[in-house]
Design an enzyme around this catalytic site. Structure first.
Site, PDB file in Angstrom:
ATOM      1  N   HIS A  53      -3.351   7.455   2.272  1.00 54.06           N
ATOM      2  CA  HIS A  53      -3.750   6.125   1.816  1.00 54.06           C
ATOM      3  C   HIS A  53      -5.101   5.804   2.439  1.00 54.06           C
ATOM      4  O   HIS A  53      -5.354   6.103   3.603  1.00 54.06           O
ATOM      5  CB  HIS A  53      -2.701   5.100   2.250  1.00 54.06           C
ATOM      6  N   ASN A  78      -9.966  -0.032  -0.254  1.00 52.24           N
ATOM      7  CA  ASN A  78      -8.502   0.077  -0.196  1.00 52.24           C
ATOM      8  C   ASN A  78      -7.935  -0.463  -1.507  1.00 52.24           C
ATOM      9  O   ASN A  78      -8.001  -1.653  -1.776  1.00 52.24           O
ATOM     10  CB  ASN A  78      -8.003  -0.741   1.008  1.00 52.24           C
ATOM     11  N   CYS A 100       0.817  -1.227   0.000  1.00 51.20           N
ATOM     12  CA  CYS A 100       0.000   0.000   0.000  1.00 51.20           C
ATOM     13  C   CYS A 100       0.847   1.272   0.000  1.00 51.20           C
ATOM     14  O   CYS A 100       0.362   2.344  -0.357  1.00 51.20           O
ATOM     15  CB  CYS A 100      -0.939   0.003   1.202  1.00 51.20           C
TER      16      CYS A 100
HETATM   17  O1  UT7 Z   1      -3.726  -0.893   3.604  1.00 51.24           O
HETATM   18  C1  UT7 Z   1      -2.976  -1.727   4.410  1.00 51.24           C
HETATM   19  C2  UT7 Z   1      -3.249  -1.495   5.797  1.00 51.24           C
HETATM   20  N1  UT7 Z   1      -4.449  -2.165   6.228  1.00 51.24           N
HETATM   21  C3  UT7 Z   1      -5.171  -1.597   7.154  1.00 51.24           C
HETATM   22  O2  UT7 Z   1      -4.853  -0.503   7.526  1.00 51.24           O
HETATM   23  C4  UT7 Z   1      -6.286  -2.348   7.788  1.00 51.24           C
HETATM   24  C5  UT7 Z   1      -6.262  -2.059   9.245  1.00 51.24           C
HETATM   25  N2  UT7 Z   1      -7.321  -2.752  10.006  1.00 51.24           N
HETATM   26  C6  UT7 Z   1      -8.605  -2.382   9.912  1.00 51.24           C
HETATM   27  O3  UT7 Z   1      -8.975  -1.507   9.167  1.00 51.24           O
HETATM   28  C7  UT7 Z   1      -9.576  -3.061  10.856  1.00 51.24           C
HETATM   29  O4  UT7 Z   1      -8.872  -3.772  11.839  1.00 51.24           O
HETATM   30  C8  UT7 Z   1     -10.563  -4.013  10.142  1.00 51.24           C
HETATM   31  C9  UT7 Z   1     -11.562  -3.198   9.335  1.00 51.24           C
HETATM   32  C10 UT7 Z   1      -9.815  -4.978   9.252  1.00 51.24           C
HETATM   33  C11 UT7 Z   1     -11.370  -4.804  11.170  1.00 51.24           C
HETATM   34  O5  UT7 Z   1     -12.030  -3.932  12.071  1.00 51.24           O
HETATM   35  P1  UT7 Z   1     -11.922  -4.175  13.641  1.00 51.24           P
HETATM   36  O6  UT7 Z   1     -12.767  -3.177  14.286  1.00 51.24           O
HETATM   37  O7  UT7 Z   1     -10.453  -4.198  13.991  1.00 51.24           O
HETATM   38  O8  UT7 Z   1     -12.607  -5.594  13.801  1.00 51.24           O
HETATM   39  P2  UT7 Z   1     -11.980  -6.944  14.349  1.00 51.24           P
HETATM   40  O9  UT7 Z   1     -11.033  -7.532  13.389  1.00 51.24           O
HETATM   41  O10 UT7 Z   1     -11.510  -6.712  15.746  1.00 51.24           O
HETATM   42  O11 UT7 Z   1     -13.280  -7.839  14.393  1.00 51.24           O
HETATM   43  C12 UT7 Z   1     -14.396  -7.511  15.222  1.00 51.24           C
HETATM   44  C13 UT7 Z   1     -15.496  -8.518  14.965  1.00 51.24           C
HETATM   45  C14 UT7 Z   1     -14.996  -9.958  14.995  1.00 51.24           C
HETATM   46  O12 UT7 Z   1     -15.990 -10.735  15.579  1.00 51.24           O
HETATM   47  P3  UT7 Z   1     -15.869 -11.216  17.136  1.00 51.24           P
HETATM   48  O13 UT7 Z   1     -14.594 -11.997  17.205  1.00 51.24           O
HETATM   49  O14 UT7 Z   1     -15.813  -9.940  17.919  1.00 51.24           O
HETATM   50  O15 UT7 Z   1     -17.105 -12.013  17.329  1.00 51.24           O
HETATM   51  C15 UT7 Z   1     -14.878 -10.337  13.544  1.00 51.24           C
HETATM   52  O16 UT7 Z   1     -15.042 -11.717  13.332  1.00 51.24           O
HETATM   53  O17 UT7 Z   1     -16.031  -8.319  13.648  1.00 51.24           O
HETATM   54  C16 UT7 Z   1     -16.026  -9.564  12.928  1.00 51.24           C
HETATM   55  N3  UT7 Z   1     -15.850  -9.271  11.523  1.00 51.24           N
HETATM   56  C17 UT7 Z   1     -16.873  -9.028  10.692  1.00 51.24           C
HETATM   57  N4  UT7 Z   1     -18.193  -8.991  10.889  1.00 51.24           N
HETATM   58  C18 UT7 Z   1     -18.964  -8.697   9.833  1.00 51.24           C
HETATM   59  C19 UT7 Z   1     -14.692  -9.186  10.816  1.00 51.24           C
HETATM   60  N5  UT7 Z   1     -14.943  -8.890   9.550  1.00 51.24           N
HETATM   61  C20 UT7 Z   1     -16.291  -8.796   9.437  1.00 51.24           C
HETATM   62  C21 UT7 Z   1     -17.157  -8.500   8.365  1.00 51.24           C
HETATM   63  N6  UT7 Z   1     -18.476  -8.463   8.618  1.00 51.24           N
HETATM   64  N7  UT7 Z   1     -16.704  -8.250   7.136  1.00 51.24           N
END
Ligand code: UT7
Length: 324
Positions: free
Chosen positions: A251, A281, A113
């Site tokens: 980004h 992204n 990225c």
């Molecule tokens: O460009 C390169 C750099 N990349 C980034 O900067 C990405 C950085 N990370 C992020 O943007 C975020 O961490 C994400 C958007 C990827 C995830 O958001 P989050 O608030 O950190 O969620 P999480 O991974 O902690 O997941 C929270 C919950 C989980 O469920 P439980 O374990 O709490 O029951 C996940 O399983 O959300 C669940 N989850 C989803 N639910 C519905 C994860 N993906 C999804 C989804 N739809 N697509």
């Protein structure tokens, strides 16, 4: 002193836009979750047979048109991508051939990225050292091809697209910081974090292409800290402060990262260009695509101080400060 100035800008998005609701029909997710956690509402996906080079060529043509420059004046093409058409040759050479350029050099840069910021910084060094005069810097990706469409934690986040700029050398006085062009660049990487964001395949390791894997929460944690620190260093290098910046073109990974970073370095959020809702992204393409949207909206004015930044797999991160 030779300075790199932006003479032209062009972008290209594949025709097909895929909404969150469409994805929710395939994986266990919802429009509400995606919008709330990321700010993404849709992403563009390349058509079958549409490759990274095709997106890059279109963006490059538009940038050359914008610059009013014949392609044959280009003496260097730097293409930032993690989704090349082939393992080799460099996708940049496909762009070179399509544009009818037979002189100079063309190569790819791999910084995920952060690729466009790495590309601009490299082009700037080539121009400053007198090794190139007119450089095409392109960020182009088809991340849809390396997504695991069963993994809701990653497949909802990324999209395809391309953006390009034409950079040209201009002779300026050493002390000229009010004139246009690239004023400061700063690149960073830290390979200890490889396993937080990577593709689980490759020619040497598995002889497969592999799929993107990410520990989203971990990446998020590092993103705000790394981006804020590299932006501060870049501003210090140029002797300006965050309040001097007219436009911030980050980004586009997650709107919450943009909010966190702006807050951390004390940047007015109204100055932030936000395209993550429409593009998702797009990795190395996201910064030039956001520049394109800012230009369309009339938000890029001559003389504006513009700060670009990115962070991605590796980890890699970096920032570029320029006067439009
Ligand atoms: O460009 C390169 C750099 N990349 C980034 O900067 C990405 C950085 N990370 C992020 O943007 C975020 O961490 C994400 C958007 C990827 C995830 O958001 P989050 O608030 O950190 O969620 P999480 O991974 O902690 O997941 C929270 C919950 C989980 O469920 P439980 O374990 O709490 O029951 C996940 O399983 O959300 C669940 N989850 C989803 N639910 C519905 C994860 N993906 C999804 C989804 N739809 N697509």
């Amino acid at each position: 002193m030779r300075r790199a100035i932006i003479e032209g800008l062009g972008t290209y998005l594949p025709e097909r836009a895929v909404t969150n609701a469409e994805l929710a029909e395939k994986v266990d997710t919802s429009d509400e979750w995606i919008v709330e956690r990321t700010g993404i509402r849709q992403r563009h996906i390349a058509a079958e047979g549409e490759f990274t080079s095709h997106l890059a060529i279109e963006a490059a043509r538009r940038a050359l048109d914008d610059a009013g420059m014949p392609a044959t004046d280009i003496d260097l093409i730097i293409l930032a991508t993690s989704t090349p058409d082939n393992t080799f040759p460099a996708t940049a050479t496909a762009v070179q051939a399509a544009l009818g350029i037979t002189g100079g050099a063309a190569f790819d840069i791999q910084a995920v990225c952060s690729g466009f910021v790495y590309g601009l910084t490299t082009a700037n060094a080539f121009i400053a050292s007198g090794q190139a005069t007119n450089v095409l810097v392109i960020g182009a990706e088809t991340f849809s091809r390396i997504l695991d469409w069963q993994d809701r934690g990653t497949c909802v986040l990324f999209g395809d697209g391309a953006g390009a700029v034409v950079l040209s050398a201009k002779d300026v006085a050493d002390e000229d910081t009010d004139g246009e062009g690239i004023l400061a660049c700063r690149l960073r990487s830290d390979g200890r974090y490889k396993d937080k964001l990577y593709v689980d395949g490759g020619p040497s390791s598995t002889q497969t292409v592999g799929y993107l894997r990410m520990e989203g929460r971990e990446v998020f944690k590092h993103a705000v800290t790394n981006i804020a620190s590299v932006m501060q260093e870049t501003l210090e290098q140029a002797g300006v402060s965050a309040s001097d910046v007219d436009l911030f073109v980050p980004h586009q990974a997650n709107i919450r990262i943009l909010e966190g970073t702006a807050r951390k370095i004390g940047l007015d959020f109204n100055k932030v260009v936000i395209t993550v809702g429409e593009h998702g992204n797009t990795s190395a393409a996201s910064v030039p695509l956001a520049l394109g949207v800012a230009a369309q909206q009339g938000r890029l004015k001559k003389g504006d101080l513009v700060l670009l930044e990115a962070m991605g797999g590796g980890f890699t991160w970096g920032a570029v400060l320029l006067r439009w």
